[in-house]
Structures are given as C-alpha cells and as structure tokens.
Write an enzyme that holds these catalytic residues in place. Structure first.
Site, PDB file in Angstrom:
ATOM      1  N   GLU A   1     -92.441  72.765 -48.764  1.00 57.55           N
ATOM      2  CA  GLU A   1     -92.596  71.872 -47.611  1.00 57.55           C
ATOM      3  C   GLU A   1     -92.973  70.845 -48.182  1.00 57.55           C
ATOM      4  OE1 GLU A   1     -94.260  74.053 -44.550  1.00 57.55           O
ATOM      5  OE2 GLU A   1     -93.267  76.158 -44.522  1.00 57.55           O
TER       6      GLU A   1
ATOM      7  N   HIS B   1     -91.314  74.860 -39.895  1.00 63.05           N
ATOM      8  CA  HIS B   1     -93.070  75.114 -39.406  1.00 63.05           C
ATOM      9  C   HIS B   1     -93.581  75.264 -38.332  1.00 63.05           C
ATOM     10  CE1 HIS B   1     -96.419  77.008 -42.564  1.00 63.05           C
ATOM     11  NE2 HIS B   1     -96.453  77.142 -41.060  1.00 63.05           N
TER      12      HIS B   1
END
Length: 412
Positions: A272, A295
């Site tokens: 990420e 997220h």
C-alpha cells in the site's frame, strides 16, 4: 471536565507525540487531564526521523503506517507507553517493547461497526451488479436490466474469522434474511442462528458471499489461493476487509475473468502507498464488478472518535494509576487506588526471586506495603505497590537497585 489527578512527575513536563493525524478527540481528552505538551503531526515518520523525535517523548501515539522498530525503541530514553490508534499492533516490535517495559495499547473494538456496515453495503452493491450499471450510466449508457442481479435475502453468507467484526457482520446479515455460516480455527459460540462449519472448504462450497475477517499470520497468508479458490461456489462474491496478505490477488483476478467468482470488494493489499496521492497498482484494477477501496474499512468519523477516546483513556490511566488493561506487552493489572499511599510501578525481567527481593528490601528498611500485586508473562514481571507516603522516595531508590529491574516509576 475530567478530574485532574496529581502525578509524581509534573504533567506539564510529560511530552506526548501523536502521529498520522490522530483524532482531535484524543488530543482534547489528553489535555482535559492536564497534559499540555502535546505535539501532533499529520503524517508518519521514517525510522530515522522518529529516532530523532522520540528521545524525550513519554507517550507516543501512532496509527498503522508508523513502524516502531528496535532502533526506535533504543532511542526512546523516556518512553512509557505507545498507543496504537487502530485495531492492530503489527507495526510495533512487541518483543523489543516488552523487554524495555514499554506498554503498548490499541483499540481492537472501536471500528467494528464501521467495517461491518460497509461489508453489508458492499455485498448489496456487488450482488446487484450496481458497479457495472453505475459505470455505464456515467459513460452515457442506459443499462436497465435484472439479469445477474439478486437479493441478499435467502442467500448464504460465509464468514471466515468469527471475531469482533465477523460476529457483528453475522448479526447484520441475519437481519436482512441471510443464512450465516462461519469458519474459525477456534470453536466460537454463534450469535443468532449462525452455524459454525468444520472446514474452510465446506464454507466456500456453500457460500454465495464470502467475507474475510482474519488476522495476518503465517497460517492466513494467501488463505485464498489457487487451491482454495476452486472450492468457491460458482458465481460467488468475495470481500476482503481484513489483511492484504490473505488473498493471492493474481489468483483472484483469474477467477474473476473466467467467471468463477462474479464480484469482489478489496480494501487491503500486500503493498500500500505511504501517503495520499501516491501511485497505487493492483492486479484487480479495470475488472468488472470489482470495488477497490484504499484501506478505509474502519475509516468513519465515529470510529476515529471512538478510537481516539479509547486509546487516550488507556494511556492516561497507565500514567496516572498504572493500569495496563488492554496491554500487549506489560502484563494486565488494575489495582484499586488506596488513600494515603504512594503508588510505585516496578517492571523486571521474569526470573525467580524478584518479588521476594523486593519485599525483603522494603521490609529491611521498615517500609510498609499497603497494597501489592504481581503479574508476569514469558518475558517480564509487573508489580504495582502502594506504600507508606513517608518512605516512598526511599522505596523507589531501593526498587531501582533490585536485580533484573527494567523500569521503576512513582505514579502518585
């Protein structure tokens, strides 16, 4: 206004560092307790940056991006506790924190509802194929049809991991008329009419919608892989709002393209970006009936306020009373406050004879112990002592000299 309890160390000299834009609720709560030296930064810090910042910090607040390494902890000369303002504590070297007597708290339940509501909402969007119809409408294409669109009512939801979030999803799903089954490595008491199945294979074969709510461990890495995905009911939907390493995304992409899986919603990824605006890539981009989110499963205003209040309360209670309930490092203790005493905390390596030495030394100097509790884990022991006020300073010095001592602190 919260009661301002007195502490042995002046509150205005206690330095608190909060990173990653932690909720203002946490800042306000800490300041209401009389702590004024609070520094708040919007982003995460690199290891090198944090090593410079943390030298005189007593309390540190982080979210999921900041990594607390051995080097960071070695540089933290005054650190008493770390508050992880999120669900997990994977970003902290817990073994190193334990060895240094640094308490680590988190908020495992505060965003449960936010994640559970989103999972149900996404399930509706996917099973109705709203994603494709929305895209078509934005492109000027009228796509009014019922083919491939279904109700959740009467369908089977399979929950992998029946913990706090999984069980909450279970309750919401049943209220919509779904049949709920779940798989967990531990036998769990079901809520409502949910039923536990014996294997992951059984769950995947029966479920119209599969939602994952497991931690990231060696056992759950690539839990959904080229073998397990074959057990999915044809046309099933998969949601991963758990951890990024749990699903092999290349395998999922192939299953989506060949129609074995009809839709997916994924919020967590093996890699990420560090910050907003950074370039992001995943094998699941540009696929039909796929929802990708950055997220944000637990990212609601309510969840962030709940997390801010929960973790900041734990940090303050540890500073002011030595309470460690919810700690992942120092053993959990909560000794009731006694009037007319000074409270001293003693953290030591867990070897035989330390408590005996503590009591012997205090008794030798006629220091009266009015309350005492010891709890240990594999690495360390934690003793909370309430002693006579008149001799408390002498007691602190004696406790510092006890063999295997890691930390001694007078609370009040």
């Amino acid at each position: 206004m919260a009661e301002k309890k007195s502490t042995s160390y002046p509150k205005e000299k206690i330095n608190i560092l909060l990173l990653e834009n932690i909720s203002e609720k946490a800042v306000a709560n800490i300041k209401e307790h009389g702590y004024v030296s609070v520094k708040k930064l919007s982003g995460a810090l690199s290891e090198e940056e944090l090593m410079r910042e943390i030298k005189d910090v007593h309390l540190l607040g982080i979210r999921s991006k900041t990594q607390i390494t051995q080097n960071v902890l070695d540089a933290a000369n005054k650190l008493q506790a770390i508050g992880c303002f999120c669900i997990g504590v994977n970003q902290v070297n817990l073994k190193a924190a334990t060895s240094k007597g640094v308490v680590v708290f988190n908020a495992p339940y505060s965003n449960t509802r936010s994640v559970a509501e989103l999972v149900i909402g996404l399930s509706i969007l996917l099973i109705r194929r709203i994603i494709d119809k929305n895209k078509a409408a934005h492109e000027g294409i009228w796509m009014k049809e019922a083919k491939g669109s279904y109700e959740l009512r009467g369908k089977t939801l399979g929950i992998v991991g029946y913990g706090n979030i999984g069980s909450q999803v279970s309750v919401l799903a049943e209220s919509l008329g779904m049949k709920v089954i779940y798989y967990d490595v531990v036998t769990k008491l079901p809520l409502g009419n949910a039923q536990q199945v014996r294997s992951l294979k059984d769950l995947l074969a029966q479920s119209d919608v599969v939602t994952l709510h497991v931690p990231e461990t060696a056992q759950t890495k690539n839990l959904i892989n080229k073998t397990t995905i074959k057990h999915f009911k044809k046309g099933a939907i998969l949601l991963n709002y758990a951890r990024g390493e749990v699903v092999d995304l290349d395998v999922l992409r192939k299953a989506l393209l060949d129609g074995h899986v009809s839709g997916a919603a994924v919020d967590v990824f093996p890699w990420e970006p560090e910050k907003n605006g950074d370039r992001f890539q995943t094998p699941l981009q540009d696929l039909p009936n796929v929802i990708l989110t950055p997220h944000i499963g637990g990212s609601t205003e309510e969840a962030q306020e709940n997390i801010g209040e929960d973790v900041s309360n734990k940090l303050v209670q540890y500073l002011e009373r030595g309470i460690t309930i919810g700690s992942h490092t120092v053993p959990e203790l909560a000794l009731p406050q006694q009037e007319g005493t000074h409270r001293i905390l003693h953290i030591h390596r867990n070897v035989p004879g330390v408590l005996s030495e503590i009591n012997t030394e205090l008794s030798k100097h006629k220091i009266n112990i009015l309350g005492q509790y010891l709890k240990t884990n594999e690495q360390i022991g934690y003793v909370v002592l309430d002693v006579d006020k008149a001799l408390s300073k002498k007691a602190v010095q004696l406790l510092k000299e006890v063999k295997e001592t890691i930390k001694v602190r007078m609370v009040y």
